[in-house]
Design a protein around this motif. Sequence first.
Motif, PDB file in Angstrom:
ATOM      1  N   ASN A 191       0.400  -1.056   0.241  1.00 22.59           N
ATOM      2  CA  ASN A 191      -0.408   0.843  -0.077  1.00 22.59           C
ATOM      3  C   ASN A 191       0.696   1.311   0.522  1.00 22.59           C
ATOM      4  OD1 ASN A 191       0.840  -0.123   2.510  1.00 22.59           O
ATOM      5  ND2 ASN A 191      -0.534   0.482   3.520  1.00 22.59           N
ATOM      6  N   PHE A 192       2.142   1.099  -0.858  1.00 20.83           N
ATOM      7  CA  PHE A 192       3.305   2.378  -0.025  1.00 20.83           C
ATOM      8  C   PHE A 192       2.899   3.209  -2.026  1.00 20.83           C
ATOM      9  CE2 PHE A 192       5.547  -1.393  -2.127  1.00 20.83           C
ATOM     10  CZ  PHE A 192       5.720  -0.225  -3.076  1.00 20.83           C
ATOM     11  N   PHE A 193       3.528   4.655  -1.553  1.00 19.76           N
ATOM     12  CA  PHE A 193       3.828   4.719  -3.007  1.00 19.76           C
ATOM     13  C   PHE A 193       5.376   5.359  -2.581  1.00 19.76           C
ATOM     14  CE2 PHE A 193      -0.368   6.770  -1.999  1.00 19.76           C
ATOM     15  CZ  PHE A 193      -0.894   6.641  -3.584  1.00 19.76           C
ATOM     16  N   THR A 194       5.725   4.584  -3.891  1.00 15.37           N
ATOM     17  CA  THR A 194       7.559   5.343  -3.308  1.00 15.37           C
ATOM     18  C   THR A 194       7.574   6.716  -3.920  1.00 15.37           C
ATOM     19  OG1 THR A 194       7.640   5.285  -5.569  1.00 15.37           O
ATOM     20  CG2 THR A 194       7.979   3.297  -5.286  1.00 15.37           C
ATOM     21  N   ILE A 195       8.654   7.091  -3.208  1.00 14.89           N
ATOM     22  CA  ILE A 195       9.512   8.700  -3.645  1.00 14.89           C
ATOM     23  C   ILE A 195       9.395   9.087  -5.252  1.00 14.89           C
ATOM     24  CG2 ILE A 195      11.291  10.299  -2.708  1.00 14.89           C
ATOM     25  CD1 ILE A 195      12.121   8.016  -0.428  1.00 14.89           C
ATOM     26  N   ARG A 196       9.711   8.355  -5.242  1.00 11.15           N
ATOM     27  CA  ARG A 196       9.969   9.151  -7.176  1.00 11.15           C
ATOM     28  C   ARG A 196       8.367   8.854  -7.777  1.00 11.15           C
ATOM     29  NH1 ARG A 196      14.767   6.641  -9.350  1.00 11.15           N
ATOM     30  NH2 ARG A 196      15.957   7.618  -7.735  1.00 11.15           N
ATOM     31  N   GLN A 197       7.276   8.275  -7.440  1.00  8.83           N
ATOM     32  CA  GLN A 197       6.142   8.453  -8.255  1.00  8.83           C
ATOM     33  C   GLN A 197       5.561  10.487  -7.585  1.00  8.83           C
ATOM     34  OE1 GLN A 197       4.724   4.718  -6.234  1.00  8.83           O
ATOM     35  NE2 GLN A 197       2.968   4.583  -8.067  1.00  8.83           N
ATOM     36  N   ILE A 198       6.059  10.244  -6.005  1.00 12.23           N
ATOM     37  CA  ILE A 198       5.365  11.202  -5.584  1.00 12.23           C
ATOM     38  C   ILE A 198       6.089  12.768  -6.123  1.00 12.23           C
ATOM     39  CG2 ILE A 198       4.857  12.453  -3.493  1.00 12.23           C
ATOM     40  CD1 ILE A 198       4.587  10.182  -2.340  1.00 12.23           C
ATOM     41  N   THR A 199       7.817  12.707  -6.600  1.00 13.49           N
ATOM     42  CA  THR A 199       8.206  13.956  -6.726  1.00 13.49           C
ATOM     43  C   THR A 199       7.761  14.123  -8.761  1.00 13.49           C
ATOM     44  OG1 THR A 199       9.950  12.386  -6.997  1.00 13.49           O
ATOM     45  CG2 THR A 199      10.029  13.620  -4.717  1.00 13.49           C
ATOM     46  N   GLU A 200       7.628  13.406  -9.101  1.00 13.94           N
ATOM     47  CA  GLU A 200       7.237  13.175 -10.059  1.00 13.94           C
ATOM     48  C   GLU A 200       6.003  14.272 -10.475  1.00 13.94           C
ATOM     49  OE1 GLU A 200       5.995   9.722 -12.175  1.00 13.94           O
ATOM     50  OE2 GLU A 200       7.881   8.524 -12.451  1.00 13.94           O
ATOM     51  N   ARG A 201       4.944  14.053  -9.859  1.00 15.29           N
ATOM     52  CA  ARG A 201       4.047  15.233  -9.900  1.00 15.29           C
ATOM     53  C   ARG A 201       4.280  16.131  -8.611  1.00 15.29           C
ATOM     54  NH1 ARG A 201      -0.333  13.247 -11.845  1.00 15.29           N
ATOM     55  NH2 ARG A 201      -1.385  14.352 -10.176  1.00 15.29           N
ATOM     56  N   TYR A 202       4.682  15.996  -7.612  1.00 17.88           N
ATOM     57  CA  TYR A 202       5.191  17.089  -6.686  1.00 17.88           C
ATOM     58  C   TYR A 202       6.558  17.250  -6.212  1.00 17.88           C
ATOM     59  CZ  TYR A 202       0.547  16.589  -5.115  1.00 17.88           C
ATOM     60  OH  TYR A 202      -1.048  16.685  -5.432  1.00 17.88           O
ATOM     61  N   HIS A 203       6.885  18.682  -6.038  1.00 20.08           N
ATOM     62  CA  HIS A 203       8.329  19.230  -5.993  1.00 20.08           C
ATOM     63  C   HIS A 203       9.087  18.390  -4.657  1.00 20.08           C
ATOM     64  CE1 HIS A 203      11.589  21.825  -5.416  1.00 20.08           C
ATOM     65  NE2 HIS A 203      11.879  21.838  -6.951  1.00 20.08           N
ATOM     66  N   PRO A 204      10.152  18.241  -4.839  1.00 17.58           N
ATOM     67  CA  PRO A 204      10.484  17.256  -3.980  1.00 17.58           C
ATOM     68  C   PRO A 204      10.989  18.325  -2.266  1.00 17.58           C
ATOM     69  CG  PRO A 204      12.255  16.695  -4.946  1.00 17.58           C
ATOM     70  CD  PRO A 204      11.544  18.000  -5.992  1.00 17.58           C
ATOM     71  N   LEU A 205      10.887  19.326  -2.317  1.00 15.20           N
ATOM     72  CA  LEU A 205      11.077  20.396  -0.988  1.00 15.20           C
ATOM     73  C   LEU A 205       9.262  20.652  -0.913  1.00 15.20           C
ATOM     74  CD1 LEU A 205      13.008  23.220  -2.016  1.00 15.20           C
ATOM     75  CD2 LEU A 205      13.247  21.897  -0.636  1.00 15.20           C
ATOM     76  N   ALA A 206       8.297  20.442  -1.632  1.00 16.83           N
ATOM     77  CA  ALA A 206       6.643  20.041  -0.937  1.00 16.83           C
ATOM     78  C   ALA A 206       6.871  18.428  -0.742  1.00 16.83           C
ATOM     79  CB  ALA A 206       5.896  20.108  -2.474  1.00 16.83           C
ATOM     80  N   LEU A 207       7.354  18.130  -0.687  1.00 14.12           N
ATOM     81  CA  LEU A 207       6.972  16.172   0.101  1.00 14.12           C
ATOM     82  C   LEU A 207       8.032  16.849   1.572  1.00 14.12           C
ATOM     83  CD1 LEU A 207       6.149  13.856   0.180  1.00 14.12           C
ATOM     84  CD2 LEU A 207       8.502  13.256  -1.137  1.00 14.12           C
ATOM     85  N   ARG A 208       9.195  17.439   1.573  1.00 12.94           N
ATOM     86  CA  ARG A 208       9.597  17.750   2.491  1.00 12.94           C
ATOM     87  C   ARG A 208       9.584  18.668   3.441  1.00 12.94           C
ATOM     88  NH1 ARG A 208      15.957  17.484   4.263  1.00 12.94           N
ATOM     89  NH2 ARG A 208      15.656  18.458   5.842  1.00 12.94           N
ATOM     90  N   TYR A 209       8.332  19.133   2.584  1.00 11.72           N
ATOM     91  CA  TYR A 209       7.806  20.357   4.349  1.00 11.72           C
ATOM     92  C   TYR A 209       6.211  19.007   4.265  1.00 11.72           C
ATOM     93  CZ  TYR A 209       5.091  24.297   5.007  1.00 11.72           C
ATOM     94  OH  TYR A 209       3.911  25.079   5.694  1.00 11.72           O
ATOM     95  N   PHE A 210       5.869  18.587   3.808  1.00 12.02           N
ATOM     96  CA  PHE A 210       4.763  17.798   3.652  1.00 12.02           C
ATOM     97  C   PHE A 210       5.052  16.771   5.103  1.00 12.02           C
ATOM     98  CE2 PHE A 210       3.123  13.422   3.196  1.00 12.02           C
ATOM     99  CZ  PHE A 210       1.609  13.992   4.053  1.00 12.02           C
ATOM    100  N   LEU A 211       6.546  16.193   5.239  1.00  9.97           N
ATOM    101  CA  LEU A 211       6.839  15.285   5.614  1.00  9.97           C
ATOM    102  C   LEU A 211       7.217  15.895   7.323  1.00  9.97           C
ATOM    103  CD1 LEU A 211       9.373  13.290   4.195  1.00  9.97           C
ATOM    104  CD2 LEU A 211       6.679  12.375   4.582  1.00  9.97           C
ATOM    105  N   ILE A 212       7.603  17.478   7.143  1.00 13.30           N
ATOM    106  CA  ILE A 212       8.039  17.570   8.837  1.00 13.30           C
ATOM    107  C   ILE A 212       7.249  18.598   9.321  1.00 13.30           C
ATOM    108  CG2 ILE A 212      10.802  17.812   7.736  1.00 13.30           C
ATOM    109  CD1 ILE A 212      10.235  20.989   7.579  1.00 13.30           C
ATOM    110  N   ASN A 213       6.261  18.533   8.407  1.00  7.44           N
ATOM    111  CA  ASN A 213       4.961  19.506   8.968  1.00  7.44           C
ATOM    112  C   ASN A 213       3.701  18.787   9.841  1.00  7.44           C
ATOM    113  OD1 ASN A 213       3.216  22.092   8.949  1.00  7.44           O
ATOM    114  ND2 ASN A 213       1.949  21.514   7.430  1.00  7.44           N
TER     115      ASN A 213
END
Length: 546
Positions: A297-319
């Motif tokens: 039931n997982f998403f790879t980091i690549r699947q997410i960063t294809e559509r969202y900027h890695p800094l947006a993902l980092r913000y999401f994770l530390i939020n």
Amino acid sequence: MDPSKQETNQKKASKTMAKKETQEFQFVVYNTMTQQKEVFKPKTPGKVCMYVCGVTAYDFSHLGHARAAVSFDVLYRYLKHLGYEVTYVRNFTDVDDKIIRRANETGEDPISLSDRYCKEYNIDMSDLQCLSPTHEPRVSDHMEQIKDMITQIINKDFGYVVDGDVFFAVDKFPNYGKLSGQKLENNRAGERVAVDSRKRNPSDFALWKAAKPGEPSWDSSWGPGRPGWHIECSAMSAHYLSFKFDIHGGGLDLIFPHHENEIAQSCAACEESDVSYWMHNGHVTNNNEKMSKSLGNFFTIRQITERYHPLALRYFLINAHYRSPLNYSIVQLEGASDAVFYIYQTLKDCQDALLQLQEEMPNDGKPARISPDAKECISKLRNEFQVKMSDDLSTSLILTGAFLEALKLVNNLLTMLKKKQQKQQRLLVIQSLKEIEKEVTKILDVLGLQPPCSYNEVLLQLKEKALTRAGLVEDDVIRLINQRAEVRRNKDFLKSDQMRAHLQAKGIALMDVGTETIWRPCVPVQQESGIVPSEGQKVPPKPETA
């Protein structure tokens, strides 16, 4: 009152306040071992030794791996910010049952397959702006250290050999379970614990596995084979940090049995073995179920960063606080993307303005004169950052409050610069902008959110990702902007609003600035139900939205 006594009282009050502030900003961390927050005190003043369990490299890493990496990267950055000299070790498991199974499926050499995914992991870490650890040891490179530790364990009667396998005798270690609170009978067969009638106790775990046909193996005193999962971290942490070090970290799921077994092994090999603080990050969940490869039931980091900027993902994770569960949510990813765009747009506007006004700034080496509002803003920003970060890395509370107030003040000061002002007042505004920007970027740097490129470049990247999610290219948006301009000239404002709403539903906001219309990403009014993977990728289950 006697002036001398008054002065003495003031000094006492000042010292009391200073002492209070020092205590208030002592760095405290939650220690899983004691199940409470404790003031952080390294074993060697000024130096910190930290070991974090890395990934088993047999596939692309998923969002749960990203959370662990980012959580401990923030810790690493903050310790360095506090002035500590940090030795940070994060391992790669490149010898494991899962790797061997995958290699057999693909017809690859297991070590080569794992090496490829170690490199892919480091690409993901670079994208997420995780600093490289001091050391990144791999199991295959540390067989001698692993065999030496197993020998020590056997010699001290904590391990026994059966047909070329070596098991740890948990009955010999009375403190087994002190980290997790688990009892021996709970160490049942599972993902990595094999059922084996040759064990003296069903809870005994493998230190060394005898060689099997078609599997990689190394020679040892007990015959050819390979190490068990748990021994690798004990051996490598001892090799790079000694048996006594400050912090051992990893995901919540590693507390038992992995970290529990590490403690048993390390203490068996060396009675003086001691880790001061055990720290664990919470799970990432999908539909409130732990996200993992084993559950599919997982998403790879690549699947997410294809559509969202890695800094947006980092913000999401530390939020969210690193110890709390984090539920995967498209809404929150969109919100994170919108938040970082606002941050970088504000800083770009500030930087552009200061660049144009360089000649007006004094170069006399004197401290900058700033407005009372700016002084208060900076004071609140520093105070809030220190208080929240020193309280077990409460990152989720930092990017709100004083931080957002600072960005708002920057925008207000930029507006003031467009108005006519006296020279001294204008200089006050310019220097206030410069000092606030400096403080904001310090915070972003500690959080790992300061982009590696110019603000303009990262804004363009964020816009490109928004277009990808919308299924558009910029020419499509320009064409629609021109069509809308024609509609507005014909005074068909209803249709104009409909065209704007159509784009806004796709995450594209139109803004009319004078006679010009520009666009920027926004949170879509209608959210997608999940990430659409690239062609050939497995379609992941739909995530729950907040």
